[in-house]
Scaffold this motif. Structure first.
Motif, PDB file in Angstrom:
ATOM      1  N   SER A  78      50.562 -24.811 -10.809  1.00  0.00           N
ATOM      2  CA  SER A  78      50.287 -26.065 -11.498  1.00  0.00           C
ATOM      3  C   SER A  78      49.166 -25.951 -12.528  1.00  0.00           C
ATOM      4  O   SER A  78      49.172 -26.668 -13.527  1.00  0.00           O
ATOM      5  N   PHE A  79      48.207 -25.075 -12.310  1.00  0.00           N
ATOM      6  CA  PHE A  79      47.034 -25.011 -13.179  1.00  0.00           C
ATOM      7  C   PHE A  79      47.105 -23.886 -14.216  1.00  0.00           C
ATOM      8  O   PHE A  79      46.164 -23.717 -14.995  1.00  0.00           O
ATOM      9  N   LEU A  80      48.203 -23.138 -14.239  1.00  0.00           N
ATOM     10  CA  LEU A  80      48.303 -22.033 -15.193  1.00  0.00           C
ATOM     11  C   LEU A  80      48.232 -22.501 -16.642  1.00  0.00           C
ATOM     12  O   LEU A  80      47.481 -21.947 -17.459  1.00  0.00           O
ATOM     13  N   LEU A  81      49.018 -23.520 -16.973  1.00  0.00           N
ATOM     14  CA  LEU A  81      49.043 -23.980 -18.366  1.00  0.00           C
ATOM     15  C   LEU A  81      47.722 -24.601 -18.789  1.00  0.00           C
ATOM     16  O   LEU A  81      47.295 -24.453 -19.939  1.00  0.00           O
ATOM     17  N   LEU A  82      47.063 -25.300 -17.885  1.00  0.00           N
ATOM     18  CA  LEU A  82      45.741 -25.852 -18.204  1.00  0.00           C
ATOM     19  C   LEU A  82      44.765 -24.728 -18.517  1.00  0.00           C
ATOM     20  O   LEU A  82      44.031 -24.781 -19.520  1.00  0.00           O
ATOM     21  N   ALA A  83      44.754 -23.697 -17.673  1.00  0.00           N
ATOM     22  CA  ALA A  83      43.855 -22.565 -17.913  1.00  0.00           C
ATOM     23  C   ALA A  83      44.195 -21.853 -19.213  1.00  0.00           C
ATOM     24  O   ALA A  83      43.302 -21.451 -19.975  1.00  0.00           O
ATOM     25  N   PHE A 125      42.278 -24.009  -3.325  1.00  0.00           N
ATOM     26  CA  PHE A 125      41.287 -23.736  -4.369  1.00  0.00           C
ATOM     27  C   PHE A 125      41.363 -22.289  -4.848  1.00  0.00           C
ATOM     28  O   PHE A 125      41.077 -21.997  -6.012  1.00  0.00           O
ATOM     29  N   GLN A 126      41.762 -21.370  -3.964  1.00  0.00           N
ATOM     30  CA  GLN A 126      41.970 -19.993  -4.406  1.00  0.00           C
ATOM     31  C   GLN A 126      43.091 -19.922  -5.441  1.00  0.00           C
ATOM     32  O   GLN A 126      43.016 -19.131  -6.389  1.00  0.00           O
ATOM     33  N   GLY A 127      44.112 -20.747  -5.265  1.00  0.00           N
ATOM     34  CA  GLY A 127      45.200 -20.784  -6.239  1.00  0.00           C
ATOM     35  C   GLY A 127      44.713 -21.203  -7.614  1.00  0.00           C
ATOM     36  O   GLY A 127      45.174 -20.676  -8.641  1.00  0.00           O
ATOM     37  N   ILE A 128      43.778 -22.152  -7.647  1.00  0.00           N
ATOM     38  CA  ILE A 128      43.193 -22.565  -8.931  1.00  0.00           C
ATOM     39  C   ILE A 128      42.436 -21.403  -9.562  1.00  0.00           C
ATOM     40  O   ILE A 128      42.547 -21.140 -10.771  1.00  0.00           O
ATOM     41  N   GLY A 129      41.639 -20.695  -8.749  1.00  0.00           N
ATOM     42  CA  GLY A 129      40.909 -19.545  -9.271  1.00  0.00           C
ATOM     43  C   GLY A 129      41.839 -18.476  -9.823  1.00  0.00           C
ATOM     44  O   GLY A 129      41.599 -17.919 -10.901  1.00  0.00           O
ATOM     45  N   ALA A 130      42.930 -18.207  -9.102  1.00  0.00           N
ATOM     46  CA  ALA A 130      43.886 -17.209  -9.570  1.00  0.00           C
ATOM     47  C   ALA A 130      44.542 -17.650 -10.872  1.00  0.00           C
ATOM     48  O   ALA A 130      44.758 -16.837 -11.782  1.00  0.00           O
ATOM     49  N   ALA A 131      44.865 -18.942 -10.980  1.00  0.00           N
ATOM     50  CA  ALA A 131      45.489 -19.460 -12.204  1.00  0.00           C
ATOM     51  C   ALA A 131      44.572 -19.304 -13.410  1.00  0.00           C
ATOM     52  O   ALA A 131      45.046 -19.156 -14.549  1.00  0.00           O
ATOM     53  N   MET A 132      43.276 -19.327 -13.192  1.00  0.00           N
ATOM     54  CA  MET A 132      42.327 -19.197 -14.296  1.00  0.00           C
ATOM     55  C   MET A 132      42.248 -17.772 -14.824  1.00  0.00           C
ATOM     56  O   MET A 132      41.850 -17.552 -15.978  1.00  0.00           O
ATOM     57  N   THR A 133      42.636 -16.780 -14.020  1.00  0.00           N
ATOM     58  CA  THR A 133      42.442 -15.392 -14.426  1.00  0.00           C
ATOM     59  C   THR A 133      43.570 -14.840 -15.290  1.00  0.00           C
ATOM     60  O   THR A 133      43.314 -14.055 -16.208  1.00  0.00           O
ATOM     61  N   ILE A 134      44.821 -15.247 -15.035  1.00  0.00           N
ATOM     62  CA  ILE A 134      45.953 -14.572 -15.683  1.00  0.00           C
ATOM     63  C   ILE A 134      46.048 -14.863 -17.186  1.00  0.00           C
ATOM     64  O   ILE A 134      46.018 -13.936 -17.999  1.00  0.00           O
ATOM     65  N   PRO A 135      46.169 -16.135 -17.622  1.00  0.00           N
ATOM     66  CA  PRO A 135      46.285 -16.362 -19.074  1.00  0.00           C
ATOM     67  C   PRO A 135      45.034 -15.966 -19.846  1.00  0.00           C
ATOM     68  O   PRO A 135      45.123 -15.479 -20.985  1.00  0.00           O
ATOM     69  N   SER A 136      43.860 -16.150 -19.249  1.00  0.00           N
ATOM     70  CA  SER A 136      42.627 -15.778 -19.948  1.00  0.00           C
ATOM     71  C   SER A 136      42.530 -14.260 -20.102  1.00  0.00           C
ATOM     72  O   SER A 136      42.125 -13.759 -21.162  1.00  0.00           O
ATOM     73  N   VAL A 425      48.234 -17.099 -27.503  1.00  0.00           N
ATOM     74  CA  VAL A 425      48.576 -16.085 -26.509  1.00  0.00           C
ATOM     75  C   VAL A 425      48.295 -16.588 -25.098  1.00  0.00           C
ATOM     76  O   VAL A 425      49.066 -16.341 -24.168  1.00  0.00           O
ATOM     77  N   GLY A 426      47.186 -17.311 -24.912  1.00  0.00           N
ATOM     78  CA  GLY A 426      46.833 -17.799 -23.586  1.00  0.00           C
ATOM     79  C   GLY A 426      47.897 -18.719 -23.014  1.00  0.00           C
ATOM     80  O   GLY A 426      48.315 -18.573 -21.863  1.00  0.00           O
ATOM     81  N   VAL A 427      48.361 -19.684 -23.818  1.00  0.00           N
ATOM     82  CA  VAL A 427      49.363 -20.619 -23.312  1.00  0.00           C
ATOM     83  C   VAL A 427      50.715 -19.918 -23.161  1.00  0.00           C
ATOM     84  O   VAL A 427      51.493 -20.244 -22.249  1.00  0.00           O
TER      85      VAL A 427
END
Length: 507
Positions: A78-83, A125-136, A425-427
């Motif tokens: 859910s948070f991948l696109l936001l990140a 919350f770990q899922g949110i952290g993981a979502a922040m790492t991939i696109p960035s 590229v991030g999105v």
């Protein structure tokens, strides 16, 4: 002129004002970013193999314990696109460092959990952290390698540096998936399931600190538009729709597809998703979460569909067999991990040794061949009904499935990342990963439903339920190949329609 491999539609990068990175710093950052993908995959597979032990120690019922996986997948997808959008509009460095550090801190807390509720919250919350790492991480990697030569780390083809970074990403993810079963089995057999969580901060906390000091402040050009705005309403709508979608899919195998607990969130999710995409067409490009123009990039939608399917080609056989082998063969978690390890090793070798050869192939026949190989090779698993058939049926099938899936992953990943301007590229990476997560959730729900329905009539050690679920993977691979044949346009045709499609999107 025939299509000769993947080429880039991306706009040239704007030169960065930061001094060029040294070879050692680049190598260090590539290793850290690849480690992030490794950790994300490891936490999923190692947790899967630990569920039984966790359930026994925390005294949790079988219907509740899968929420340790579901909660992670809900927030991650859910948070991948936001990140990804935050990384594109502002800067990927703080997004990556914060997410990577968060994974470690939460891993420490998760290892000390004494009740299932707090554990599930930590996993979310770990899922949110993981979502922040991939696109960035993907955004920064493409910015690091913008020249055809990377001082010893180069592939002799156009856009070689971006291809180079994608092979590390692919290898790290699939290796983390398979090694998660092996290392998880070792930790369960010789230590405790809590070390499955504690081993993560051993890596992520020191590396997040190193990242903070070594990632330049201006690793890539930032958005130059005068109005940097996030579509908050759109983001909340998308996150809500994805959470409801993954929740509905996770409940379907347990409660049935026709039950209210599945249909209500599923229908609301689809309605919210429709609102989200309609809203995106009414927003200016600089504000949209997913710029409408992206869907009109030639072959972009086809490549997203391929990413929707590729992860289940790898995880599907593991999901089915890891449930069957302990009951039918009495194999331990460590034994299961060792028997699926060839998938991780094969993918790593393919990603490191063969990316140039794979990516120089014309994408259309390469994708058709890779998808067909990944799907049709599962036929061997359909007939691998005894442990004596491991080396004659299961082993070659796992190798061929991995080669096909890894090639399809590589072609679609590189194609998506290289088809968009650098500031998107991030999105684009987030869309790729989100498609994988949603596709995995849908396909796992279908596989699990097949297993649950047939196991009532044909319980283990009967091979009826696993073989039927594996036939679904065969069909999925054939569908992938048909979609590519029908809708993937070779470069010469795609380029001729490119300008027209972009103008249509702008209107």
């Amino acid at each position: 002129m025939p299509d000769r491999g993947i080429t880039s539609n991306a706009e040239p990068d704007v030169p960065s004002s930061s001094p060029p990175l040294s070879v050692l710093v680049r190598l260090l950052l590539v290793a850290i970013f690849s480690c992030a993908l490794f950790v994300d995959a490891f936490m999923t597979s190692a947790m899967v193999i630990s569920l039984d032990k966790i359930g026994l120690e925390l005294r949790v019922t079988a219907s509740v314990i899968p929420w340790l996986i579901t909660a992670y997948n809900l927030t991650f997808g859910s948070f991948l696109l936001l990140a990804g959008r935050i990384s594109d509009i502002y800067h990927p460095k703080p997004v990556f460092v914060t997410g990577f550090f968060l994974l470690g801190v939460l891993g420490i807390g998760g290892g000390f959990s004494q009740d299932i509720i707090s554990f599930i919250v930590i996993r979310a919350f770990q899922g949110i952290g993981a979502a922040m790492t991939i696109p960035s991480a993907t955004s920064m990697l493409t910015a690091m390698y913008t020249t055809p030569k990377s001082q010893g780390l180069v592939l002799t083809m156009q856009e070689s540096s971006q291809v180079h970074l994608c092979k590390f990403f692919a290898a790290a993810g699939t290796l983390g998936l398979s090694l998660g079963f092996v290392l998880g089995g070792v930790l369960l057999q010789f230590a405790t399931w809590r070390w499955v969580l504690w081993i993560v901060p051993v890596l992520t906390i020191p590396l997040s600190i190193v990242s903070y000091f070594f990632i330049p402040k201006k690793i890539r050009p930032l958005s130059t538009h005068s109005q940097k705005r996030l579509d908050v309403i759109g983001i909340l709508t998308l996150i809500g729709s994805l959470i409801l979608l993954i929740y509905a899919l996770s409940q379907a195998p347990i409660n049935g597809w026709a039950t209210l607990i599945v249909l209500a969130p599923l229908l609301v999710s689809l309605f919210m998703m429709g609102i989200f995409f309609f809203r995106q067409t009414r927003l200016p490009e600089y504000q949209a979460v997913i710029p409408t123009k992206m869907w009109f990039i030639p072959n972009f939608s086809v490549l997203v569909f391929i990413s929707f399917c590729t992860q289940i080609n790898l995880t599907g056989p593991i999901l089915v067999l890891s449930q069957y082998w302990p009951v039918a063969y009495n194999w331990t978690p460590l034994s299961i991990g060792l028997h699926v390890l060839p998938m991780g090793l094969t993918s790593t070798l393919v990603c490191i040794l063969l990316p140039r050869q794979i990516l120089q192939l014309p994408p259309r026949p390469a994708l058709v061949g890779a998808s067909s190989m990944a799907g049709l090779s599962s036929i061997l698993l359909v007939y691998s009904s005894s442990r004596e058939k491991y080396w004659s049926f299961t082993f070659p099938s796992l190798i061929l499935i991995t080669v096909g899936s890894t090639a399809a992953y590589m072609i679609s990943n590189v194609g998506i990342v290289m088809s968009v301007p650098s500031e998107q590229v991030g999105v684009a990476a987030a869309i790729f990963s989100a498609a994988q997560q949603v596709g995995s959730a849908i396909n796992i729900a279908i596989l699990t439903t097949i297993l649950v329905q047939l196991m009532d009539q044909h319980p283990y050690p009967s091979y009826t339920a696993p073989s039927s679920a594996l036939w679904f993977l065969v069909a999925l691979g054939v569908i992938q190949a048909i979609v590519v044949l029908s809708f993937y346009h070779p470069k010469s045709q795609a380029c001729s329609n490119d300008k027209e499609n972009i103008e249509m999107a702008s209107q």
